[in-house]
Design an enzyme around this catalytic site. Structure first.
Site, short mmCIF file in Angstrom:
data_model
loop_
_atom_site.label_atom_id
_atom_site.label_comp_id
_atom_site.label_asym_id
_atom_site.label_seq_id
_atom_site.Cartn_x
_atom_site.Cartn_y
_atom_site.Cartn_z
N TYR A 91 0.82 -1.21 0.00
CA TYR A 91 0.00 0.00 0.00
C TYR A 91 0.86 1.26 0.00
CZ TYR A 91 -4.23 2.68 1.22
OH TYR A 91 -5.31 3.53 1.21
N SER A 185 1.58 -7.66 1.98
CA SER A 185 0.57 -6.71 2.42
C SER A 185 -0.46 -6.48 1.32
CB SER A 185 1.24 -5.42 2.88
OG SER A 185 0.32 -4.56 3.52
N ASP A 271 0.82 -8.36 14.36
CA ASP A 271 0.53 -7.49 13.22
C ASP A 271 -0.79 -6.76 13.46
OD1 ASP A 271 0.09 -6.27 10.80
OD2 ASP A 271 0.46 -8.06 9.58
N HIS A 300 3.86 -6.21 11.10
CA HIS A 300 3.45 -6.25 9.70
C HIS A 300 4.61 -6.51 8.75
CE1 HIS A 300 0.64 -5.90 6.51
NE2 HIS A 300 1.19 -4.82 6.00
#
Length: 322
Positions: A91, A185, A271, A300
């Site tokens: 992202y 992710s 996470d 994460h």
């Protein structure tokens, strides 16, 4: 600290996400329209100082025929047919600089790194705009066009990702039967969506995947980007039901039900961005052969380079078994 349920409970967790009756027809029509609008792929050699890798600047047709950029990196002098890894990024990032991300080509794969439309300024450069106008949104892309499934941002991005697979398979030096996908992710969430939309991938490795189990993700964590949806609905109180009707079309849980490619997942117990239960919501329903790396003391970042190392070994094993 641990942010979610204990590890022993994760294999038994089931998402409450509902599958729309017209999920398949919606995506079949979307992808068919993109393929019908496609134009020729443009492949331009990059003047690079690399001695062992050739790099190409790629432009291919994504959603609605719109141009999308990518880097193609291949071992220098190899004529093929090569195994390929299509790489989707996290992202806020884009395809980056052509001298970055040399691991996959150094390991002997053709590495196709897709740019991410409308992103690529948070931590890694991008070169692809998102030319589709939408209504009001919270900063970021999580609520861009979220009023309807037709206008939602991830309809365009997931379609770009499927068209990236089509593009790689058209290249003369790629073995179309040996195309795998990798992402971390958001990139992992895109990989999972592609696995549900492209039935004959060689393998996938979604690492700490985002975009899974929206009903739980939007209420269990205060971390962004999921919190973008909550912030949007805190202002647009009248849109809660409409958003809840849109998100199932883009949830990794529903793509996982359809995916058949051998899969290597990862998740982390600390996470907060992608809590492990949300990932297990997709993993536990994944229809193909699968395995999970659950990192006990990581957030994460997941397994970091170890996730990539394991993915390389996994893809090589799949190639050897074909």
């Amino acid at each position: 600290m641990y942010v979610d349920m204990p590890a022993a409970q994760l294999p038994d967790y089931r998402s409450s996400q509902v599958e729309p009756d017209d999920f398949d027809s919606f995506w079949d029509e979307t992808i068919a329209a993109a393929r019908a609008a496609a134009s020729a792929v443009v492949l331009e050699p990059v003047d690079s100082p690399l001695a062992t890798i050739d790099v190409f600047d790629v432009t291919f047709s994504g959603f609605d025929g719109q141009p999308v950029k990518a880097w193609l990196r291949v071992p220098k002098g190899v004529t093929g047919p090569l195994s390929a890894v299509v790489h989707y990024v996290g992202y806020g990032g884009g395809r980056g600089h052509h001298l970055e991300n040399l691991l996959w080509a150094s390991a002997g794969f053709a590495h196709f790194q897709m740019d991410t439309r409308g992103q690529g300024s948070g931590w890694s450069m991008g070169a692809t705009p998102d030319p589709v106008g939408t209504g009001p949104q919270y900063p970021g892309v999580m609520t861009r066009g979220i009023d309807s499934r037709e206008s939602y941002y991830y309809r365009r991005l997931f379609t770009d990702a499927v068209r990236a697979i089509d593009t790689v398979r058209e290249l003369a030096f790629i073995d179309p039967a040996r195309v795998s996908v990798f992402g971390q992710s958001q990139g992992g969430g895109i990989a999972l969506a592609v696995a549900g939309l492209v039935p004959d991938l060689a393998a996938i490795a979604p690492c700490v995947p985002f975009l899974c189990d929206f009903p739980r993700a939007t209420v269990i964590t205060d971390a962004y980007p999921y919190k973008e949806i909550r912030d949007f609905l805190a202002v647009h109180r009248d849109k809660t039901e409409a958003v809840a009707a849109v998100l199932p079309y883009f949830d990794g849980v529903n793509f996982a039900r359809r995916a058949q490619a051998p899969a290597l997942f990862s998740a982390s117990q600390m996470d907060a961005t992608c809590p492990p239960s949300t990932i297990y919501g997709a993993y536990n329903l994944y229809a193909g052969e699968k395995s999970m790396s659950l990192w006990q003391y990581n957030g994460h970042e997941g397994g970091g380079i170890v996730d990539e190392q394991r993915a390389i070994a996994f893809f090589r094993t799949i190639d050897g078994n074909r």
